[in-house]
Scaffold this motif. Structure first.
Motif, PDB file in Angstrom:
ATOM      1  N   ARG A  29     -35.306 -15.297 -13.521  1.00  0.00           N
ATOM      2  CA  ARG A  29     -35.440 -16.735 -13.754  1.00  0.00           C
ATOM      3  C   ARG A  29     -36.912 -17.105 -13.724  1.00  0.00           C
ATOM      4  NH1 ARG A  29     -30.391 -19.344 -12.043  1.00  0.00           N
ATOM      5  NH2 ARG A  29     -28.906 -17.720 -11.462  1.00  0.00           N
ATOM      6  N   GLU A  30     -37.258 -18.102 -14.513  1.00  0.00           N
ATOM      7  CA  GLU A  30     -38.644 -18.565 -14.578  1.00  0.00           C
ATOM      8  C   GLU A  30     -38.647 -20.054 -14.873  1.00  0.00           C
ATOM      9  OE1 GLU A  30     -42.496 -17.866 -17.460  1.00  0.00           O
ATOM     10  OE2 GLU A  30     -41.196 -16.164 -17.014  1.00  0.00           O
ATOM     11  N   THR A 149     -40.317 -26.104 -18.865  1.00  0.00           N
ATOM     12  CA  THR A 149     -39.344 -25.138 -19.364  1.00  0.00           C
ATOM     13  C   THR A 149     -38.719 -24.380 -18.194  1.00  0.00           C
ATOM     14  OG1 THR A 149     -39.019 -23.298 -20.913  1.00  0.00           O
ATOM     15  CG2 THR A 149     -41.071 -23.313 -19.702  1.00  0.00           C
ATOM     16  N   LYS A 150     -37.504 -23.901 -18.403  1.00  0.00           N
ATOM     17  CA  LYS A 150     -36.858 -23.018 -17.447  1.00  0.00           C
ATOM     18  C   LYS A 150     -35.996 -22.054 -18.225  1.00  0.00           C
ATOM     19  CE  LYS A 150     -32.929 -23.265 -15.974  1.00  0.00           C
ATOM     20  NZ  LYS A 150     -31.763 -22.488 -16.403  1.00  0.00           N
ATOM     21  N   CYS A 151     -35.884 -20.843 -17.706  1.00  0.00           N
ATOM     22  CA  CYS A 151     -35.010 -19.877 -18.353  1.00  0.00           C
ATOM     23  C   CYS A 151     -34.328 -19.022 -17.285  1.00  0.00           C
ATOM     24  CB  CYS A 151     -35.765 -19.012 -19.363  1.00  0.00           C
ATOM     25  SG  CYS A 151     -37.102 -18.055 -18.669  1.00  0.00           S
ATOM     26  N   GLY A 156     -29.002 -20.997 -18.945  1.00  0.00           N
ATOM     27  CA  GLY A 156     -29.868 -20.450 -19.990  1.00  0.00           C
ATOM     28  C   GLY A 156     -31.231 -21.094 -20.071  1.00  0.00           C
ATOM     29  N   HIS A 157     -31.713 -21.220 -21.297  1.00  0.00           N
ATOM     30  CA  HIS A 157     -33.070 -21.716 -21.547  1.00  0.00           C
ATOM     31  C   HIS A 157     -33.064 -23.224 -21.785  1.00  0.00           C
ATOM     32  CE1 HIS A 157     -37.253 -21.399 -22.833  1.00  0.00           C
ATOM     33  NE2 HIS A 157     -36.950 -22.242 -23.799  1.00  0.00           N
ATOM     34  N   TRP A 158     -34.057 -23.909 -21.207  1.00  0.00           N
ATOM     35  CA  TRP A 158     -34.256 -25.338 -21.447  1.00  0.00           C
ATOM     36  C   TRP A 158     -35.738 -25.561 -21.640  1.00  0.00           C
ATOM     37  CZ3 TRP A 158     -37.253 -29.073 -19.208  1.00  0.00           C
ATOM     38  CH2 TRP A 158     -37.026 -30.395 -19.602  1.00  0.00           C
ATOM     39  N   GLN A 159     -36.096 -26.386 -22.613  1.00  0.00           N
ATOM     40  CA  GLN A 159     -37.491 -26.733 -22.842  1.00  0.00           C
ATOM     41  C   GLN A 159     -37.600 -28.222 -23.110  1.00  0.00           C
ATOM     42  OE1 GLN A 159     -39.681 -24.004 -25.105  1.00  0.00           O
ATOM     43  NE2 GLN A 159     -41.416 -25.352 -25.392  1.00  0.00           N
TER      44      GLN A 159
END
Length: 166
Positions: A29-30, A149-151, A156-159
């Motif tokens: 995760r980031e 952003t987060k992934c 999942g991915h969000w920007q």
């Protein structure tokens, strides 16, 4: 409100609770968060020239942000302690503000996300700049603390959609 939209930190009676992540799988995760500090042009010039009597404002703010990410679980109720695998905080001069653009990136391999750690890192870095420079510029403004952003994880991915920024 659908189940996906339900507030996970509230139980069926509306009481605050820490979410149980014990059965969730570890995933990479980031998250990246940002903030900015507006200030007088002369204050920015002093920071960039490293002319502040208290020392290197950017270096101190960077370390403060990293430390804050590591201690988010102690500062924000209901956050889980995380074994962060990476934290970086960058501060860049922006003469058009004038001020500093701050960006914090946090990484973990675990059952829960690192958005709060990234937001805390960006916030504390900005507050550290304010603290170190308030003697010369009390009018500074800390603003636009936001997730970029987060992934990773189930969602999942969000920007952030730049067109929706107010």
């Amino acid at each position: 409100m659908t189940a996906k939209q339900a507030l996970t930190h509230l139980d069926e009676h509306g009481a605050a609770r820490m979410v149980d992540v014990g059965d969730k799988p570890d995933t990479a995760r980031e998250a990246i968060a940002s903030a900015r500090v507006r200030m007088q042009a002369s204050t920015l010039a002093m920071i960039v020239a490293q002319g502040h009597p208290k020392g290197d404002v950017l270096a101190v703010a960077r370390i403060a942000g990293i430390q804050a990410a590591k201690r988010t679980w102690e500062l924000i109720p209901l956050c889980h302690p995380l074994m962060l695998t990476g934290v970086s905080v960058t501060l860049e001069a922006d003469e058009s503000l004038p001020g500093l653009q701050i960006r914090a990136r946090c990484k973990v391999s675990g059952p829960t996300g690192v958005e709060m750690e990234a937001l805390t890192a960006a916030s504390v870095a900005a507050l550290t700049v304010y603290d170190m420079c308030k003697a010369v510029d009390r009018g500074m403004v800390v603003e636009q603390i936001q997730l970029e952003t987060k992934c990773g994880g189930a969602s999942g991915h969000w920007q952030r959609d730049a067109s929706l920024v107010r």
